[in-house]
Motif scaffolding. Structure first.
Motif, short mmCIF file in Angstrom:
data_model
loop_
_atom_site.label_atom_id
_atom_site.label_comp_id
_atom_site.label_asym_id
_atom_site.label_seq_id
_atom_site.Cartn_x
_atom_site.Cartn_y
_atom_site.Cartn_z
N MET A 1 -42.77 27.01 -41.08
CA MET A 1 -43.98 27.75 -41.47
C MET A 1 -44.63 27.03 -42.64
O MET A 1 -43.99 26.65 -43.60
N ASN A 2 -45.93 26.84 -42.56
CA ASN A 2 -46.67 26.13 -43.60
C ASN A 2 -46.92 27.08 -44.76
O ASN A 2 -47.62 28.09 -44.63
N VAL A 3 -46.36 26.72 -45.93
CA VAL A 3 -46.50 27.62 -47.09
C VAL A 3 -47.94 27.72 -47.55
O VAL A 3 -48.33 28.67 -48.20
N ASP A 4 -48.77 26.72 -47.20
CA ASP A 4 -50.18 26.77 -47.61
C ASP A 4 -50.92 27.88 -46.89
O ASP A 4 -52.00 28.30 -47.30
N ASN A 5 -50.37 28.34 -45.75
CA ASN A 5 -51.02 29.38 -44.97
C ASN A 5 -50.48 30.77 -45.25
O ASN A 5 -50.83 31.72 -44.57
N LEU A 6 -49.59 30.89 -46.24
CA LEU A 6 -49.03 32.20 -46.56
C LEU A 6 -50.12 33.09 -47.14
O LEU A 6 -50.97 32.64 -47.91
N VAL A 21 -44.67 36.26 -42.09
CA VAL A 21 -43.89 36.00 -43.30
C VAL A 21 -42.55 36.71 -43.25
O VAL A 21 -41.49 36.15 -43.54
N VAL A 22 -42.58 37.98 -42.85
CA VAL A 22 -41.36 38.80 -42.86
C VAL A 22 -40.41 38.41 -41.74
O VAL A 22 -39.19 38.41 -41.91
N PHE A 23 -40.96 38.06 -40.57
CA PHE A 23 -40.15 37.69 -39.40
C PHE A 23 -40.60 36.31 -38.90
O PHE A 23 -41.23 36.20 -37.85
N PRO A 24 -40.30 35.27 -39.65
CA PRO A 24 -40.83 33.93 -39.33
C PRO A 24 -40.20 33.32 -38.08
O PRO A 24 -39.08 33.66 -37.70
N THR A 25 -40.95 32.42 -37.46
CA THR A 25 -40.47 31.68 -36.30
C THR A 25 -40.75 30.20 -36.48
O THR A 25 -41.66 29.80 -37.22
N ALA A 26 -39.96 29.38 -35.80
CA ALA A 26 -40.17 27.94 -35.81
C ALA A 26 -41.31 27.59 -34.85
O ALA A 26 -41.75 28.43 -34.07
N PRO A 27 -41.81 26.34 -34.89
CA PRO A 27 -42.89 25.94 -33.99
C PRO A 27 -42.60 26.17 -32.52
O PRO A 27 -43.50 26.43 -31.73
N ASP A 28 -41.31 26.10 -32.14
CA ASP A 28 -40.96 26.30 -30.73
C ASP A 28 -40.79 27.77 -30.37
O ASP A 28 -40.42 28.12 -29.24
N GLY A 29 -41.04 28.66 -31.35
CA GLY A 29 -40.94 30.09 -31.09
C GLY A 29 -39.60 30.71 -31.40
O GLY A 29 -39.45 31.94 -31.35
N ARG A 31 -36.38 31.99 -33.66
CA ARG A 31 -36.31 32.66 -34.95
C ARG A 31 -35.67 31.75 -35.99
O ARG A 31 -34.77 30.98 -35.69
N ILE A 32 -36.14 31.85 -37.21
CA ILE A 32 -35.54 31.12 -38.33
C ILE A 32 -35.12 32.13 -39.39
O ILE A 32 -35.43 33.32 -39.29
N GLU A 33 -34.41 31.64 -40.38
CA GLU A 33 -33.84 32.53 -41.40
C GLU A 33 -34.94 33.38 -42.06
O GLU A 33 -35.96 32.87 -42.51
N THR A 34 -34.71 34.67 -42.09
CA THR A 34 -35.66 35.61 -42.67
C THR A 34 -35.59 35.57 -44.19
O THR A 34 -34.49 35.59 -44.75
N PRO A 35 -36.73 35.49 -44.88
CA PRO A 35 -36.70 35.48 -46.35
C PRO A 35 -36.17 36.79 -46.90
O PRO A 35 -36.32 37.85 -46.27
#
Length: 230
Positions: A1-6, A21-29, A31-35
């Motif tokens: 996720m591009n932090v500039d677009n937060l 932001v709360v439930f982020p995903t990688a470019p391929d869709g 799931r990645i680690e939730t902040p």
């Protein structure tokens, strides 16, 4: 996720941006680690939202909509009007449980769906032969009915850290109750390899739990979560 677009403020952004932001995903869709700790990160909120929304309100604001959608799906067997009231009840109860356990479960997403499933199942069972339970009734026999679920979720996190072969030995030997000899024979290893790997695996997860809970949970938990690990 591009932090500039937060989004500048999680409270003022639209729901789509907030969910990214709360439930982020990688470019391929995937799931990645939730902040973690977003509700308490002042840099993620504008001054009015930070001042006029309390910590729990911010917490509920971030996770409530996703939880409501899931809960509505679990309660689709109820008629329309009753379903929406039940969704409100279950969602509120889950939010309160997660808030009380926030020191043990830093990422609410890891627990909220299973907690909602358990509460919905107890309060509004699928079978018409089972009478719905009131929240107070759920706590009649135990101090907190969520304790066991939370322990299982925490144990799942610890088991995920073990090597796959160790998890398999632990599942076969402790979860299914097979003898070390049988497990070793099936996997082509010595009995001592199974027992030693199992011992190391148990020692690795032991610090996360009170000993009494730990002994009672191991066999059930390993069976319960295996399908999530492989």
């Amino acid at each position: 996720m591009n932090v500039d677009n937060l989004p500048y403020c999680l409270g003022c952004s639209d729901e789509s941006d907030r969910q990214h932001v709360v439930f982020p995903t990688a470019p391929d869709g995937s799931r990645i680690e939730t902040p973690t700790g977003l509700y308490g990160d002042q840099d993620r909120w504008c001054k009015p939202c930070w001042i006029f929304k309390g910590p729990f309100e911010r917490f509920e604001f971030l996770y409530g909509q996703r939880l409501r959608s899931y809960t509505r799906g679990r309660l689709r067997h109820l008629p329309g009007g009753a379903r929406e009231m039940a969704v409100d009840d279950v969602t509120s109860e889950v939010m309160e449980v997660l808030w009380r356990r926030r020191d043990r479960i830093e990422v609410p997403e890891r627990a909220m769906y299973r907690t909602a499933f358990l509460i919905a199942q107890r309060r509004f069972p699928l079978s018409t032969k089972e009478a719905p339970m009131e929240a107070a009734d759920m706590q009649e026999d135990v101090e907190d009915p969520m304790d066991e679920l939370i322990d299982l979720i925490l144990l799942e996190e610890e088991l995920k850290k073990l090597p796959p072969r160790t998890r398999q030995y632990l599942y076969d030997h402790k979860g299914l109750g097979e003898s070390a000899e049988d497990v070793g024979r099936r996997h082509g290893v010595k009995k001592s390899t199974v027992t030693e790997s199992t011992r190391r695996g148990l020692e690795a997860v032991r610090p996360a739990f009170d000993y009494i809970h730990y002994v009672a949970l191991v066999a059930e938990a390993v069976r319960w979560i295996l399908h999530m690990l492989w």
